[in-house]
Design a protein around this motif. Structure first.
Motif, PDB file in Angstrom:
ATOM      1  N   MET B 359      61.131  16.418  77.074  1.00 49.70           N
ATOM      2  CA  MET B 359      62.310  16.332  77.941  1.00 49.70           C
ATOM      3  C   MET B 359      63.136  17.597  77.780  1.00 49.70           C
ATOM      4  O   MET B 359      63.579  17.928  76.693  1.00 49.70           O
ATOM      5  N   GLU B 360      63.338  18.247  78.907  1.00 49.50           N
ATOM      6  CA  GLU B 360      64.149  19.461  78.919  1.00 49.50           C
ATOM      7  C   GLU B 360      65.453  19.107  79.626  1.00 49.50           C
ATOM      8  O   GLU B 360      65.427  18.318  80.572  1.00 49.50           O
ATOM      9  N   PRO B 361      66.581  19.682  79.216  1.00 46.31           N
ATOM     10  CA  PRO B 361      67.803  19.356  79.961  1.00 46.31           C
ATOM     11  C   PRO B 361      67.699  19.825  81.414  1.00 46.31           C
ATOM     12  O   PRO B 361      67.299  20.959  81.667  1.00 46.31           O
ATOM     13  N   GLU B 362      68.019  18.931  82.329  1.00 53.17           N
ATOM     14  CA  GLU B 362      67.982  19.259  83.762  1.00 53.17           C
ATOM     15  C   GLU B 362      68.910  20.441  84.038  1.00 53.17           C
ATOM     16  O   GLU B 362      68.647  21.291  84.889  1.00 53.17           O
ATOM     17  N   SER B 363      69.991  20.519  83.244  1.00 47.25           N
ATOM     18  CA  SER B 363      70.998  21.559  83.478  1.00 47.25           C
ATOM     19  C   SER B 363      70.472  22.948  83.143  1.00 47.25           C
ATOM     20  O   SER B 363      71.143  23.938  83.413  1.00 47.25           O
ATOM     21  N   ASN B 364      69.269  23.059  82.563  1.00 46.88           N
ATOM     22  CA  ASN B 364      68.713  24.387  82.311  1.00 46.88           C
ATOM     23  C   ASN B 364      68.522  25.173  83.600  1.00 46.88           C
ATOM     24  O   ASN B 364      68.385  26.377  83.563  1.00 46.88           O
ATOM     25  N   GLY B 365      68.493  24.463  84.742  1.00 47.76           N
ATOM     26  CA  GLY B 365      68.278  25.173  85.998  1.00 47.76           C
ATOM     27  C   GLY B 365      69.562  25.515  86.749  1.00 47.76           C
ATOM     28  O   GLY B 365      69.519  26.203  87.742  1.00 47.76           O
ATOM     29  N   ILE B 366      70.701  25.011  86.283  1.00 47.03           N
ATOM     30  CA  ILE B 366      71.924  25.229  87.063  1.00 47.03           C
ATOM     31  C   ILE B 366      72.930  26.065  86.284  1.00 47.03           C
ATOM     32  O   ILE B 366      72.816  26.214  85.070  1.00 47.03           O
ATOM     33  N   ARG B 367      73.923  26.567  86.998  1.00 48.43           N
ATOM     34  CA  ARG B 367      74.957  27.360  86.337  1.00 48.43           C
ATOM     35  C   ARG B 367      76.070  26.429  85.895  1.00 48.43           C
ATOM     36  O   ARG B 367      76.723  25.780  86.702  1.00 48.43           O
ATOM     37  N   LEU B 368      76.275  26.374  84.600  1.00 51.74           N
ATOM     38  CA  LEU B 368      77.326  25.510  84.069  1.00 51.74           C
ATOM     39  C   LEU B 368      78.612  26.328  83.954  1.00 51.74           C
ATOM     40  O   LEU B 368      78.569  27.550  83.897  1.00 51.74           O
ATOM     41  N   PRO B 369      79.759  25.637  83.935  1.00 49.03           N
ATOM     42  CA  PRO B 369      81.014  26.373  83.719  1.00 49.03           C
ATOM     43  C   PRO B 369      80.933  27.186  82.417  1.00 49.03           C
ATOM     44  O   PRO B 369      80.263  26.788  81.471  1.00 49.03           O
ATOM     45  N   ASP B 370      81.643  28.308  82.397  1.00 48.87           N
ATOM     46  CA  ASP B 370      81.536  29.231  81.267  1.00 48.87           C
ATOM     47  C   ASP B 370      81.905  28.618  79.926  1.00 48.87           C
ATOM     48  O   ASP B 370      81.382  29.027  78.893  1.00 48.87           O
ATOM     49  N   ASP B 371      82.827  27.658  79.935  1.00 47.86           N
ATOM     50  CA  ASP B 371      83.276  27.149  78.640  1.00 47.86           C
ATOM     51  C   ASP B 371      82.425  26.001  78.100  1.00 47.86           C
ATOM     52  O   ASP B 371      82.772  25.379  77.107  1.00 47.86           O
ATOM     53  N   ILE B 372      81.310  25.709  78.750  1.00 55.93           N
ATOM     54  CA  ILE B 372      80.448  24.630  78.244  1.00 55.93           C
ATOM     55  C   ILE B 372      79.597  25.153  77.082  1.00 55.93           C
ATOM     56  O   ILE B 372      79.000  26.219  77.165  1.00 55.93           O
ATOM     57  N   VAL B 373      79.561  24.368  76.018  1.00 56.91           N
ATOM     58  CA  VAL B 373      78.749  24.739  74.855  1.00 56.91           C
ATOM     59  C   VAL B 373      77.468  23.900  74.869  1.00 56.91           C
ATOM     60  O   VAL B 373      77.514  22.683  75.037  1.00 56.91           O
ATOM     61  N   CYS B 374      76.322  24.587  74.734  1.00 55.61           N
ATOM     62  CA  CYS B 374      75.039  23.882  74.688  1.00 55.61           C
ATOM     63  C   CYS B 374      74.369  24.150  73.338  1.00 55.61           C
ATOM     64  O   CYS B 374      74.680  25.139  72.677  1.00 55.61           O
ATOM     65  N   ASP B 375      73.444  23.283  72.953  1.00 56.67           N
ATOM     66  CA  ASP B 375      72.701  23.555  71.719  1.00 56.67           C
ATOM     67  C   ASP B 375      71.554  24.522  72.025  1.00 56.67           C
ATOM     68  O   ASP B 375      71.405  24.977  73.159  1.00 56.67           O
ATOM     69  N   SER B 376      70.730  24.823  71.032  1.00 58.04           N
ATOM     70  CA  SER B 376      69.736  25.880  71.207  1.00 58.04           C
ATOM     71  C   SER B 376      68.663  25.501  72.232  1.00 58.04           C
ATOM     72  O   SER B 376      67.896  26.342  72.678  1.00 58.04           O
ATOM     73  N   SER B 377      68.584  24.228  72.615  1.00 59.86           N
ATOM     74  CA  SER B 377      67.625  23.826  73.642  1.00 59.86           C
ATOM     75  C   SER B 377      68.283  23.696  75.007  1.00 59.86           C
ATOM     76  O   SER B 377      67.620  23.390  75.989  1.00 59.86           O
ATOM     77  N   GLY B 378      69.599  23.865  75.063  1.00 63.71           N
ATOM     78  CA  GLY B 378      70.297  23.769  76.347  1.00 63.71           C
ATOM     79  C   GLY B 378      70.966  22.421  76.582  1.00 63.71           C
ATOM     80  O   GLY B 378      71.536  22.192  77.649  1.00 63.71           O
ATOM     81  N   PHE B 379      70.875  21.491  75.618  1.00 67.61           N
ATOM     82  CA  PHE B 379      71.546  20.197  75.804  1.00 67.61           C
ATOM     83  C   PHE B 379      73.061  20.395  75.689  1.00 67.61           C
ATOM     84  O   PHE B 379      73.544  21.132  74.828  1.00 67.61           O
ATOM     85  N   ILE B 380      73.773  19.701  76.600  1.00 62.80           N
ATOM     86  CA  ILE B 380      75.215  19.940  76.739  1.00 62.80           C
ATOM     87  C   ILE B 380      76.018  19.247  75.646  1.00 62.80           C
ATOM     88  O   ILE B 380      75.901  18.034  75.457  1.00 62.80           O
ATOM     89  N   GLU B 381      76.811  20.005  74.941  1.00 61.08           N
ATOM     90  CA  GLU B 381      77.698  19.394  73.949  1.00 61.08           C
ATOM     91  C   GLU B 381      79.068  19.124  74.558  1.00 61.08           C
ATOM     92  O   GLU B 381      79.705  18.143  74.229  1.00 61.08           O
ATOM     93  N   GLY B 382      79.524  20.010  75.442  1.00 64.23           N
ATOM     94  CA  GLY B 382      80.828  19.809  76.073  1.00 64.23           C
ATOM     95  C   GLY B 382      81.652  21.068  75.976  1.00 64.23           C
ATOM     96  O   GLY B 382      81.152  22.110  75.567  1.00 64.23           O
ATOM     97  N   SER B 383      82.916  20.971  76.398  1.00 61.50           N
ATOM     98  CA  SER B 383      83.782  22.153  76.286  1.00 61.50           C
ATOM     99  C   SER B 383      84.619  22.009  75.014  1.00 61.50           C
ATOM    100  O   SER B 383      84.947  20.892  74.612  1.00 61.50           O
TER     101      SER B 383
END
Ligand SMILES: Cc1cc2nc3c(=O)[nH]c(=O)nc-3n(C[C@H](O)[C@H](O)[C@H](O)COP(=O)(O)OP(=O)(O)OC[C@H]3O[C@@H](n4cnc5c(N)ncnc54)[C@H](O)[C@@H]3O)c2cc1C
Ligand code: SF4
Ligand code: SF4
Lengths: 214, 429
Positions: B359-383
């Motif tokens: 399972m890969e984060p779907e968000s790996n394909g989209i542009r997230l807001p600049d202040d979003i923090v992701c882990d090393s695989s791209g999973f969203i932690e939040g702002s």
């Protein structure tokens, strides 16, 4: 075993005594890229990817497990590291990115320094001939190297080998890739003694780093 | 469309899978206003595309139905489908979200009678079945789709098919003049529930996905087992349509691998254990499933599920990561590798191979807001300011049960943001 090898072995024996039964630690500290061995998760991809896999006794996967199990003599006297052809299939596929090929070469090198390589191991013998040949002048003397290889198992076998390879030898000469004149001296690099000093220094640094002098 | 009334007291939930629906419902049932934005034509996300789900082996329609009932009963949630978040500006308590809404060409009058579907001739690749078959260009995404409203594929607009669909509709629901719209809404907090996508199996070169017809992915296998799927629920080999009885499952296909996804996708061991039971269901005692694994990670409390599958005489476990797959002249995939328990070399033929893709984060394909923090695989932690929160499979590879827990937690955190914003606004007055 040659005299110099024996001497090296005595020093090495003292150096490895401190590892007692912790062969993994010994490998980590003294074998090139040995610190990556512990990263192996025993998935088996390297073993299944090696094109020569069916022909050797110990796959990389098995060697890494044997290191952890402390099977020092079995590992260092194994034929397997010498069978690696550096195809890099295992490195490309290893999910943990272990530099498997390099570790296998590192182990071979280490076993050689300890004088634990099985007698007559052909890869080791050729590597040694090549190295000694290169060391003399700083350039490989193809002719002397080939002759040394042919005659390594005695005079009669040497003649047989030379005859069998005759055609290739002549073609190489025609293509100007091999010169019969190489038998007298042969080409060398400009600063022969400089090269030798450099190699001696490199060896000293490596010995220090790998703890062989400690 | 009418732009929803949204204020700094509103929570925006991006993604209408099980996680997004849960976050939206939990927040709305606590009295908060929610805008739920979904990119596809229906809510439900990827759970709706499973045949059954572990641990209870129930059909996904069941869980979906409960949530849809809650949704219909709640007036605080505004659902916008076919909408993509273009950008999110501002900060905690005061965001402006820009949404791009794609035309559906079908309005609220639709009764899902299906006359338009009968009328059109063109077919398009069916997203509900991961493109394994085709669907008419006028289609209902799936039986449980919400809203229960048809979609007209944009490829037929301007063709005779579009006019046929319009003519066939007795309710005036087909609106060919619909156009893409960009709308802006103000919200106080954002929950990202954009979910996951299967890792691209073609990138795992030695397994031959895309080159060998009888190597499929686990998500495709879910569709093959489903009576609503492309094979009507029969486990048929793609190469020759023969029934597949001897099926191999390859674990960690793309996961736990520095060359692909470095994380453990957590659910795929359970998914394959579950899928062996589809094989049993199809073939009884003559079924033959083989799971090739590094180690089985039956997450959470599912060890008993694992034990039951271990006791199933039709299932064999081989501790080995398969090195490569070849294909013989019958189209049978041959698995090559070395078994870690004894170091035996094998070359085993199967009818079909299922890759338990990561399972890969779907968000790996989209542009997230600049202040979003992701882990090393791209999973969203939040702002970092807490105003944007990851939920469910967008935040970590999770099963449905844990996605729901994660989404509930995210809803609570979003509610907290709204409360703080509200009291700060009160203080200013
Ligand atoms: C082969 C397989 C089998 C599985 N089987 C089971 C099982 O048996 N039991 C179980 O508990 N779990 C199972 N799972 C896991 C389950 O699928 C997930 O837990 C679940 O889908 C997570 O839900 P979600 O809402 O977080 O994400 P998703 O289901 O992915 O939903 C995300 C939603 O967000 C939407 N979206 C994405 N990006 C955007 C965007 N930019 N803007 C707007 N909307 C967007 C998507 O269209 C989608 O509707 C399985 C997974 C796999 C791979
Ligand atoms: S491929 Fe890598 S992790 Fe797997 S057994 Fe070989 S060295 Fe270990
Ligand atoms: S859950 Fe199992 S198959 Fe999936 S990545 Fe983790 S160990 Fe591999």
């Amino acid at each position: 075993m040659s005299e110099s090898n024996k001497a090296a072995n005595t020093v090495a024996a003292a150096a490895v005594a401190r590892y007692r039964n912790n062969f993994l630690k010994e490998v980590e500290e003294r074998v090139e890229d040995g610190d990556m061995v512990k990263m192996c998760m025993q998935c088996g991809v390297c073993a299944g990817s090696c094109p020569l896999g069916p022909h050797w006794e110990h796959s990389p996967q098995k060697i890494f497990m044997m290191i952890r199990a402390g099977k020092r003599d079995e590992v260092l006297s194994s034929d397997s590291m010498w069978m690696c052809t550096s195809c890099y299939n295992c490195i490309v596929r290893c999910p943990r990115q272990l530099p498997i090929t390099h570790i296998m070469h590192g182990l071979a090198h280490y076993a050689n320094r300890l004088g634990m390589v099985p007698k007559g191991q052909p890869t080791r013998d050729i590597a040694k001939l090549f190295w000694d040949n290169l060391l003399k002048t700083g350039r490989v003397n193809e002719l002397k190297f080939s002759l040394a290889m042919y005659f390594k198992d005695g005079f009669v076998q040497g003649i047989k080998n030379a005859l069998a390879m005759q055609g290739i030898g002549l073609s190489l000469m025609k293509a100007k890739r091999l010169s019969p004149m190489e038998i007298i001296g042969g080409h060398k690099c400009k600063d022969q003694s400089g090269i030798q000093k450099m190699i001696a220094k490199a060896r000293e640094i490596e010995d220090r780093r790998r703890g062989a002098l400690a | 469309m009418t732009v929803p009334i949204a204020t700094s007291q509103t929570i925006l939930v991006v993604g209408g899978g099980i996680s997004g629906m849960t976050a939206a419902l939990e927040a709305a049932e606590c009295g908060k206003d929610v805008v739920l934005v979904e990119r596809s034509a229906t809510l439900g996300g990827r759970t709706a595309l499973l045949y059954r789900y572990f641990p209870k082996m129930c059909h996904p329609t069941c869980g979906l139905e409960i949530n849809l009932r809650r949704l219909k009963a709640n007036r605080r949630i505004r659902v916008i489908t076919m909408a993509d978040v273009q950008s999110i500006g501002g900060s905690r308590g005061a965001y402006t979200a820009t949404l791009k809404v794609a035309p559906r060409y079908v309005n609220e009058n639709c009764t899902a009678c299906g006359e338009c579907e009968k009328a059109v001739a063109a077919e398009v690749s069916n997203p509900f079945n991961y493109g394994l078959n085709k669907t008419k260009a006028a289609y209902l995404p799936h039986a449980m789709a919400y809203p229960q409203r048809y979609v007209l594929d944009p490829s037929v607009i301007g063709t005779a098919d579009a006019d046929k669909a319009k003519a066939a509709c007795k309710y005036g629901a087909i609106d060919l003049d619909m156009a893409a719209e960009t709308i802006e809404i103000n919200v106080g907090a954002v929950v990202w529930a954009t979910g996951w996508k299967p890792y691209d199996a073609a990138k795992i070169q030695p397994y031959g996905y895309g080159r060998f017809a009888n190597v499929v992915t686990s998500v495709e296998f879910e569709r093959m087992a489903d009576p609503a799927g492309p094979t009507g629920g029969k486990l048929l080999r793609p190469s020759d349509g023969k029934e597949a009885k001897n099926i191999a499952f390859i674990q960690c296909a793309g996961s736990r691998d520095e060359n692909h996804l470095r994380h453990c996708s957590r659910i795929c061991c359970m998914a394959s254990l579950k899928q062996t039971q589809y094989v049993r269901e199809a073939h009884g005692d003559t079924a033959k499933s083989t799971i090739y694994y590094i180690d089985i990670r039956a997450i959470d409390r599912f060890e008993d599920f694992y034990r039951n599958v271990q006791n199933d005489s039709t299932v064999t476990f081989v501790k080995s990561k398969v090195a490569r797959i070849a294909e013989d002249k019958n189209g049978d995939p041959i698995l090559h590798g070395v078994d870690t328990e004894g170091y035996h070399r094998y070359a085993t033929a199967h009818d079909l191979v299922v890759l338990a893709v990561g399972m890969e984060p779907e968000s790996n394909g989209i542009r997230l807001p600049d202040d979003i923090v992701c882990d090393s695989s791209g999973f969203i932690e939040g702002s970092p300011d807490g105003g944007q929160i990851g939920a469910g499979a967008s935040a970590s590879p999770l099963d449905v049960n844990r996605s729901v827990q994660s989404a509930t937690a995210a809803a609570l955190r979003a509610i907290k943001v709204i409360h703080k914003t509200a009291s700060a606004e009160m203080a200013q007055k």
